[in-house]
Design an enzyme around this catalytic site. Structure first.
Site, mmCIF file in Angstrom:
data_model
loop_
_atom_site.group_PDB
_atom_site.id
_atom_site.type_symbol
_atom_site.label_atom_id
_atom_site.label_comp_id
_atom_site.label_asym_id
_atom_site.label_seq_id
_atom_site.Cartn_x
_atom_site.Cartn_y
_atom_site.Cartn_z
ATOM 1 N N LYS A 18 89.297 25.035 -39.145
ATOM 2 C CA LYS A 18 88.320 25.762 -40.014
ATOM 3 C C LYS A 18 87.161 25.425 -40.969
ATOM 4 C CE LYS A 18 90.358 27.221 -43.730
ATOM 5 N NZ LYS A 18 89.732 26.882 -45.376
ATOM 6 N N ASP A 144 96.744 31.613 -45.252
ATOM 7 C CA ASP A 144 94.906 31.483 -44.070
ATOM 8 C C ASP A 144 95.957 31.265 -42.853
ATOM 9 O OD1 ASP A 144 92.869 31.129 -45.867
ATOM 10 O OD2 ASP A 144 93.529 28.826 -46.219
#
Length: 290
Positions: A18, A144
């Site tokens: 990401k 996350d």
């Protein structure tokens, strides 16, 4: 992504990287954690997780995917044990991690690996947890992890767990790993870190007025390798930092533009050109199995 079980009993699942397209810190909570705002962009590139089911209930890691991290402390092992405990599952698993995402770069490798273990084992073990329950388990492993469990680009707040799906245009990214790893706790203790930025709105991000990363000035000041990468990338576009790691990137509209920019970089830099994903390739692999 092929999720067919091979002759040795392994199935393989994607664990995408990401980017944080911006990151600001808007305050501190009573529990000591900081309030953040960010946009998570999933990438069509990352690690690969191999899973082989066991009938004896044991969770075992093959190899040393993260050098220096004991098996019991590895997020992929902890993710499997967390799912077993939450569902009283009697099955076990061998876990193999094929690493491509650099550690400490802020590209989310460890969190994504853990999320892939949760999501894929939930399907393979037949434990039947829904997305909300899996995201809650993921949050216990790291802030996350939920975005990778949910598998969609998102506007995020809180510690990163309050997610609002966000449509992002197609884009290509030139990524560079400076090769340094600064513990996040050290960065949060820096007196130069801005911790009280005014909250932004999605419209601010969409207009391009909010693109900075609160950790950028701190890392550029204390890590010459990060500053050198910013200088190199600034010659080909708008350089940005991802997460609280040292990884840097520039966004481009086309693959050709990103590859042309990479060719302009000094040859010693560790760089990749990767596409932004509309959604996580893990979701595609999960649907292909069903």
């Amino acid at each position: 992504m092929n999720t067919v079980v091979d002759a040795a009993g392994w199935s393989y699942w994607p664990a995408p990287a990401k980017l944080n397209l911006f990151l600001r810190i808007t305050g501190r909570r009573p529990d000591g954690y900081h309030e953040l705002q960010t946009v998570f962009r999933l990438l069509d590139w990352g690690d690969r997780i191999g899973l082989r089911l066991r009938g004896d209930g044991q969770v075992r890691r093959e190899g040393d995917s993260v050098p220096g991290v004991a098996e019991a402390d590895d997020l992929v092992v902890r993710a499997a044990i967390s799912l077993k405990s939450a569902t009283n599952c009697a099955q076990g698993v061998d876990i193999r991690v094929e690493k491509h995402i650099p550690a400490g770069g802020g590209f989310g490798g460890g969190s994504s690996d853990a999320a892939t273990v949760l999501v894929a084992l939930n399907a393979l073990w037949g434990t039947g947890l829904g997305e909300e329950a899996l995201a809650a388990l993921g949050l216990g492993l790291g802030a996350d992890v939920p975005v990778f469990v949910r598998g969609r680009n998102a506007w995020a707040e809180g510690v990163g767990e309050r997610l609002q799906p966000l449509e992002l245009p197609p884009a290509w990214y030139l990524l560079v790993d400076p090769g340094v790893h600064v513990p996040t706790a050290d960065l949060f203790r820096s007196p130069d870190l801005t911790r009280d930025a005014a909250p932004a709105k999605i419209a601010d991000f969409a207009s391009g007025t909010v693109l900075g990363n609160a950790f950028e000035p701190v890392l550029r000041c204390r890590e010459p390798a990060v500053e050198a990468v910013f200088q190199a990338l600034s010659r080909v576009g708008r350089a940005r930092l991802t997460g609280s790691g040292s990884g840097c990137f520039v966004e481009f509209a086309t693959r050709a533009a990103a590859e042309h920019a990479m060719a302009e970089l000094p040859g010693q830099l560790r760089a990749w050109v990767v596409a932004g994903a509309v959604r996580s390739p893990l979701l595609d692999a999960l649907e292909a199995k069903q």
